[in-house]
Design a protein around this motif. Structure first.
Motif, mmCIF file in Angstrom:
data_model
loop_
_atom_site.group_PDB
_atom_site.id
_atom_site.type_symbol
_atom_site.label_atom_id
_atom_site.label_comp_id
_atom_site.label_asym_id
_atom_site.label_seq_id
_atom_site.Cartn_x
_atom_site.Cartn_y
_atom_site.Cartn_z
ATOM 1 N N THR A 1 -64.264 23.206 137.877
ATOM 2 C CA THR A 1 -64.945 23.965 138.842
ATOM 3 C C THR A 1 -64.540 25.008 137.827
ATOM 4 N N SER A 2 -63.619 25.833 136.893
ATOM 5 C CA SER A 2 -63.305 26.430 136.138
ATOM 6 C C SER A 2 -63.719 25.998 134.772
ATOM 7 N N GLY A 3 -63.883 24.777 135.008
ATOM 8 C CA GLY A 3 -63.547 24.309 133.660
ATOM 9 C C GLY A 3 -62.114 24.423 132.176
ATOM 10 N N LEU A 4 -62.802 24.814 131.036
ATOM 11 C CA LEU A 4 -61.059 25.297 130.093
ATOM 12 C C LEU A 4 -61.090 26.935 130.136
ATOM 13 N N SER A 5 -59.790 27.470 130.005
ATOM 14 C CA SER A 5 -59.099 28.269 130.267
ATOM 15 C C SER A 5 -59.901 28.716 128.971
ATOM 16 N N GLU B 1 -57.439 29.689 127.160
ATOM 17 C CA GLU B 1 -56.421 29.832 126.142
ATOM 18 C C GLU B 1 -55.847 28.329 126.074
ATOM 19 N N GLN B 2 -56.907 27.033 126.699
ATOM 20 C CA GLN B 2 -57.430 25.480 126.562
ATOM 21 C C GLN B 2 -58.067 26.015 125.731
ATOM 22 N N VAL B 3 -58.713 26.719 125.320
ATOM 23 C CA VAL B 3 -59.996 26.287 123.947
ATOM 24 C C VAL B 3 -59.456 26.789 122.825
ATOM 25 N N LEU B 4 -58.332 27.966 122.601
ATOM 26 C CA LEU B 4 -57.936 28.817 121.595
ATOM 27 C C LEU B 4 -57.023 27.879 120.933
ATOM 28 N N GLN B 5 -56.717 26.610 121.846
ATOM 29 C CA GLN B 5 -55.464 25.570 121.398
ATOM 30 C C GLN B 5 -56.477 24.389 120.700
ATOM 31 N N CYS B 6 -57.745 24.309 120.802
ATOM 32 C CA CYS B 6 -58.449 23.994 119.953
ATOM 33 C C CYS B 6 -59.315 24.307 118.768
ATOM 34 N N ASN B 7 -59.963 23.539 117.835
ATOM 35 C CA ASN B 7 -60.799 24.661 116.394
ATOM 36 C C ASN B 7 -62.058 24.963 116.545
ATOM 37 N N LEU B 8 -62.891 24.569 117.782
ATOM 38 C CA LEU B 8 -64.252 24.615 117.703
ATOM 39 C C LEU B 8 -64.283 23.964 118.882
ATOM 40 N N LEU B 9 -65.212 25.013 119.213
ATOM 41 C CA LEU B 9 -65.336 25.653 121.325
ATOM 42 C C LEU B 9 -67.446 24.921 120.462
ATOM 43 N N VAL B 10 -67.574 24.129 121.860
ATOM 44 C CA VAL B 10 -68.932 23.201 121.397
ATOM 45 C C VAL B 10 -69.787 23.657 122.729
ATOM 46 N N VAL C 1 -53.399 15.673 117.229
ATOM 47 C CA VAL C 1 -54.980 15.078 116.476
ATOM 48 C C VAL C 1 -55.035 16.363 115.284
ATOM 49 N N GLY C 2 -55.997 16.372 114.748
ATOM 50 C CA GLY C 2 -56.210 17.720 113.129
ATOM 51 C C GLY C 2 -57.412 17.804 113.338
ATOM 52 N N PHE C 3 -57.715 17.937 114.794
ATOM 53 C CA PHE C 3 -59.254 18.551 114.601
ATOM 54 C C PHE C 3 -59.758 18.490 116.450
ATOM 55 N N ALA C 4 -59.638 19.417 116.759
ATOM 56 C CA ALA C 4 -60.375 19.255 118.392
ATOM 57 C C ALA C 4 -60.869 20.601 118.592
ATOM 58 N N ALA C 5 -62.182 19.534 119.183
ATOM 59 C CA ALA C 5 -63.535 20.734 119.748
ATOM 60 C C ALA C 5 -63.742 20.834 121.698
ATOM 61 N N ALA C 6 -63.406 21.957 122.056
ATOM 62 C CA ALA C 6 -63.440 22.262 123.074
ATOM 63 C C ALA C 6 -65.220 22.395 123.644
ATOM 64 N N LEU C 7 -65.700 21.556 124.639
ATOM 65 C CA LEU C 7 -66.256 21.737 125.261
ATOM 66 C C LEU C 7 -66.331 23.214 126.157
ATOM 67 N N SER C 8 -67.357 24.054 126.201
ATOM 68 C CA SER C 8 -67.714 24.533 127.207
ATOM 69 C C SER C 8 -69.156 25.193 127.718
ATOM 70 N N ALA C 9 -69.932 25.665 128.773
ATOM 71 C CA ALA C 9 -71.123 25.264 129.343
ATOM 72 C C ALA C 9 -70.891 27.316 128.770
ATOM 73 N N ARG C 10 -70.169 27.602 129.306
ATOM 74 C CA ARG C 10 -70.739 29.203 128.576
ATOM 75 C C ARG C 10 -70.340 29.245 127.784
ATOM 76 N N ARG C 11 -70.738 30.534 127.072
ATOM 77 C CA ARG C 11 -70.301 31.858 125.932
ATOM 78 C C ARG C 11 -69.057 32.008 126.087
ATOM 79 N N ARG C 12 -68.798 32.487 125.076
ATOM 80 C CA ARG C 12 -67.211 33.597 125.788
ATOM 81 C C ARG C 12 -67.377 34.220 123.966
ATOM 82 N N ASP C 13 -66.159 35.362 124.701
ATOM 83 C CA ASP C 13 -65.967 36.367 123.262
ATOM 84 C C ASP C 13 -64.777 36.122 123.013
ATOM 85 N N LEU C 14 -64.899 34.939 122.368
ATOM 86 C CA LEU C 14 -63.462 34.237 121.408
ATOM 87 C C LEU C 14 -63.457 34.085 119.833
ATOM 88 N N ALA C 15 -62.398 33.876 119.344
ATOM 89 C CA ALA C 15 -62.398 33.722 118.461
ATOM 90 C C ALA C 15 -63.003 32.937 116.949
#
Length: 167
Positions: free
Chosen positions: A125-129, A131-140, A81-95
């Motif tokens: 129930t818990s969404g993405l960790s 660590e999983q979000v950081l394996q993606c290029n974008l948080l949506v 995969v060249g580009f991955a987007a993670a879907l999250s309901a909550r906003r996170r303090d990630l880079a």
């Protein structure tokens, strides 16, 4: 113009479900995916698959289930995969950079013309960790009611696939 309807773009899109606990959600996701013209489903450590509940809820999207790729880790599911987007309901303090779904869908469809792309969804129930979000290029994020932001998994997939189709 015509370029935007290139079906090959849809061939380049993976829907990745991580640690899904209810097989019915996998079936509903297959249906949500197929109805919008996508068919590549990747399952990271699903609790139960194949499963009759998944098949029942897939309706006529059995082909999507039959072609689903089961992986042991998110990095396996994102292989190639060249580009991955993670879907999250909550906003996170990630880079990680973040965007709303509509902006992200337009960006992803541009990338899909020449890259494999993936939309990654977490557990019910818990969404993405993180660590999983950081394996993606974008948080949506999907703008939802701030007092009730829990979106059903298949409904979230339906929103994403709809926006990809509109883009």
């Amino acid at each position: 113009g015509h370029q935007r309807r290139n079906p090959a773009m849809f061939e380049n899109i993976r829907i990745v479900l991580c640690h899904t606990s209810h097989p019915g959600n996998i079936g509903s996701t297959a249906r949500a995916t197929k109805v919008m013209g996508l068919k590549r489903l990747y399952l990271v450590n699903p609790q139960s698959f194949p499963d009759e509940h998944a098949t029942a809820l897939a309706s006529s999207a059995d082909d999507v289930l039959e072609q689903a790729v089961v992986c042991h880790s998110l990095s396996d599911a994102l292989n190639g995969v060249g580009f991955a987007a993670a879907l999250s309901a909550r906003r996170r303090d990630l880079a990680a950079p973040s965007a709303n779904l509509r902006e992200a869908a337009e960006q992803m469809m541009q990338l899909a013309q020449s890259n494999e792309i993936a939309f990654v969804f977490g557990n019910e129930t818990s969404g993405l960790s993180n660590e999983q979000v950081l394996q993606c290029n974008l948080l949506v994020h999907v703008p939802t009611n701030p007092d009730y932001s829990s979106l059903n998994l298949a409904a979230a997939v339906q929103l994403v696939t709809y926006e990809l189709r509109m883009a």
